[in-house]
Enzyme design. Structure first.
Site, mmCIF file in Angstrom:
data_model
loop_
_atom_site.group_PDB
_atom_site.id
_atom_site.type_symbol
_atom_site.label_atom_id
_atom_site.label_comp_id
_atom_site.label_asym_id
_atom_site.label_seq_id
_atom_site.Cartn_x
_atom_site.Cartn_y
_atom_site.Cartn_z
ATOM 1 N N TYR A 98 0.857 -1.189 0.000
ATOM 2 C CA TYR A 98 0.000 0.000 0.000
ATOM 3 C C TYR A 98 0.898 1.247 0.000
ATOM 4 C CZ TYR A 98 -3.195 3.587 1.643
ATOM 5 O OH TYR A 98 -3.918 4.738 1.766
ATOM 6 N N ASP A 172 -0.941 -6.795 7.254
ATOM 7 C CA ASP A 172 -1.967 -5.792 6.991
ATOM 8 C C ASP A 172 -3.131 -6.539 6.334
ATOM 9 O OD1 ASP A 172 -3.620 -3.861 5.848
ATOM 10 O OD2 ASP A 172 -1.977 -2.493 5.410
ATOM 11 N N LYS A 197 -11.802 0.750 5.519
ATOM 12 C CA LYS A 197 -12.184 -0.026 4.338
ATOM 13 C C LYS A 197 -13.325 -0.990 4.668
ATOM 14 C CE LYS A 197 -8.777 2.406 2.816
ATOM 15 N NZ LYS A 197 -7.395 1.939 2.726
HETATM 16 C C1 LIG Z 1 -6.134 2.371 3.185
HETATM 17 C C2 LIG Z 1 -5.084 1.428 3.573
HETATM 18 C C3 LIG Z 1 -4.161 1.730 4.585
HETATM 19 C C4 LIG Z 1 -4.134 3.077 5.289
HETATM 20 O O1 LIG Z 1 -5.285 3.315 6.024
HETATM 21 P P1 LIG Z 1 -5.860 4.780 6.349
HETATM 22 O O2 LIG Z 1 -7.055 4.473 7.165
HETATM 23 O O3 LIG Z 1 -6.140 5.446 5.044
HETATM 24 O O4 LIG Z 1 -4.790 5.503 7.112
HETATM 25 C C5 LIG Z 1 -3.231 0.766 4.933
HETATM 26 N N1 LIG Z 1 -3.174 -0.419 4.294
HETATM 27 C C6 LIG Z 1 -4.036 -0.730 3.304
HETATM 28 C C7 LIG Z 1 -3.919 -2.064 2.638
HETATM 29 C C8 LIG Z 1 -5.005 0.163 2.905
HETATM 30 O O5 LIG Z 1 -5.839 -0.155 1.905
#
Ligand SMILES: *Cc1c(COP(=O)(O)O)cnc(C)c1O
Length: 388
Positions: A98, A172, A197
């Site tokens: 990311y 993640d 998300k």
């Molecule tokens: C969006 C995202 C992030 C960061 O998250 P935020 O809430 O925008 O700070 C980290 N890892 C992945 C895979 C993401 O899609």
């Protein structure tokens, strides 16, 4: 209890003082003490807040960890975990990371003396190779499925590699959500989320979380949550908690719709390739089938006509919105080369597979016929664009 039940009830017991079925939100920044030091577990809301504690219990339960700390964004959560490292410590990270996580490692933690090496592919061997570049490795950091190429990393394999070298593994899990995969059960020590998300699920809140396998592993992260102070507010927490209750049904439909669109796209002449872990044509389909319950709502396609075709396609979609982010009920479309991955120079991007014709879809919950028709008419317009 099973996942669907925990998604609704973990950390969500009725309020004992009123019987309110949905626990009330605690907006208070401070807590009244009976005598100095005599309180009921809460003193000040940066240090601890009952609404936040409920969300942390819920997420720890869904990921199968002992403890969770929540943050004001996904990157604040990642930051807190990386902040547990000391100067001179090393991190091995996924090749297809990311963008914000890449920037955090490269532009924030590297200058602070953290060594960073990138695995060159999704293979476990690539993580082992990268380890050799580090003087004092401490942490393996991976994403799977990756963004935007939807490669699959073997969580059990990489966690094993880490454990046998005395290192920690963080996953993640934003793209899959705990409904589709639980990395701690596969050997990981930490799970990181952007709750922005799928967990929030409605594109109306920013948030993050770190879940740890054991209480001891979360101790320093918990200290940093208070010491650094990037905590989420109760109203944001409420939106994430509300989203979590429908995560299982949403994920089922995200997966169904994405698989159906992937099959449709595979048979369209304007499309060069479709990348979706649920397709038999995906190189890691077998691994995805082992470590995930289903294949997710993210789908990537490459158009035959390159940049012109991708621009025409993205501009002609009506149900899909052209926007960054993912995981909401509404379908989104993103052109990585000019949007999420525009900061990577073309000569680095192209060999990695992020070509100008690549389009990433976050498949939402609209009716499958409307989604299919929208892709169909936008693809037809790209053929027109290439022909004339
Ligand atoms: C969006 C995202 C992030 C960061 O998250 P935020 O809430 O925008 O700070 C980290 N890892 C992945 C895979 C993401 O899609």
């Amino acid at each position: 209890m099973r996942f669907e039940t925990r998604a609704i009830h973990a950390g969500q017991s009725p309020d004992p003082s009123t019987g309110a079925t949905i626990p009330p939100l605690y907006l208070s920044s401070t807590y009244t003490q009976a005598a100095p030091g005599k309180h009921q577990g809460y003193e000040y809301s940066r240090s601890g807040n009952p609404t936040r504690a409920n969300l942390e219990e819920s997420l720890a339960s869904l990921e199968g960890g002992e403890e969770c700390a929540t943050f004001s964004s996904g990157l604040a959560a990642s930051s807190a975990l990386l902040d547990t490292l000391q100067p001179g410590d090393g991190v091995v990270a996924s090749h297809d990371l990311y963008g914000g996580s890449f920037r955090l490692l490269d532009k924030v933690f590297r200058p602070l003396g953290i060594e960073v090496a990138f695995a060159e592919s999704a293979e476990t061997d690539a993580y082992e190779q990268a380890l050799r570049h580090l003087k004092r490795p401490r942490l393996l950091w991976l994403e799977t499925p990756t963004n935007p190429l939807l490669d699959i990393v073997d969580i059990a394999g990489v966690s094993n590699l880490a454990a046998s070298n005395g290192l920690l593994t963080a996953v993640d899990n934003t793209f899959a959500s705990p409904y589709l995969q639980t990395p701690i059960a596969l050997g990981a020590d930490y799970v990181v989320h952007s709750t922005t998300k799928y967990l929030g699920g409605h594109s109306d809140v920013i948030g993050g979380a770190v879940i740890a396998r054991t209480h001891a592993l979360l101790e320093r992260v918990r200290f940093l949550q208070n010491a650094r102070g990037a905590v989420p507010g109760p109203l944001d927490i409420y939106l994430v908690q509300r989203g979590i209750k429908t995560l299982p049904v949403r994920m089922q439909r995200h997966c169904e719709n994405a698989l159906s669109l992937a099959r449709f796209l595979e048979n369209h002449s304007a499309v060069r390739r479709v990348i979706y872990p649920g397709l038999e044509s995906h190189p890691a389909h077998a691994l995805a089938s082992r470590q995930m319950h289903a294949y997710g709502g993210m789908l990537t396609l490459e158009l035959n006509g390159g940049l012109d075709a991708a621009v025409a396609f993205c501009s002609n979609l009506h149900v899909f919105s052209l926007a960054e982010s993912l995981g909401g009920v509404e379908s989104l479309c993103c052109h990585p080369a000019t949007m999420t991955h525009a900061s990577i120079p073309k000569d680095l991007r192209e060999p990695r597979g992020i070509t100008d014709g690549l389009v990433r879809l976050s498949v939402g919950l609209e009716h499958i016929e409307d989604l299919t028709f929208d892709l169909q008419q936008a693809l037809d317009s790209t053929i027109g664009a290439a022909r004339y």
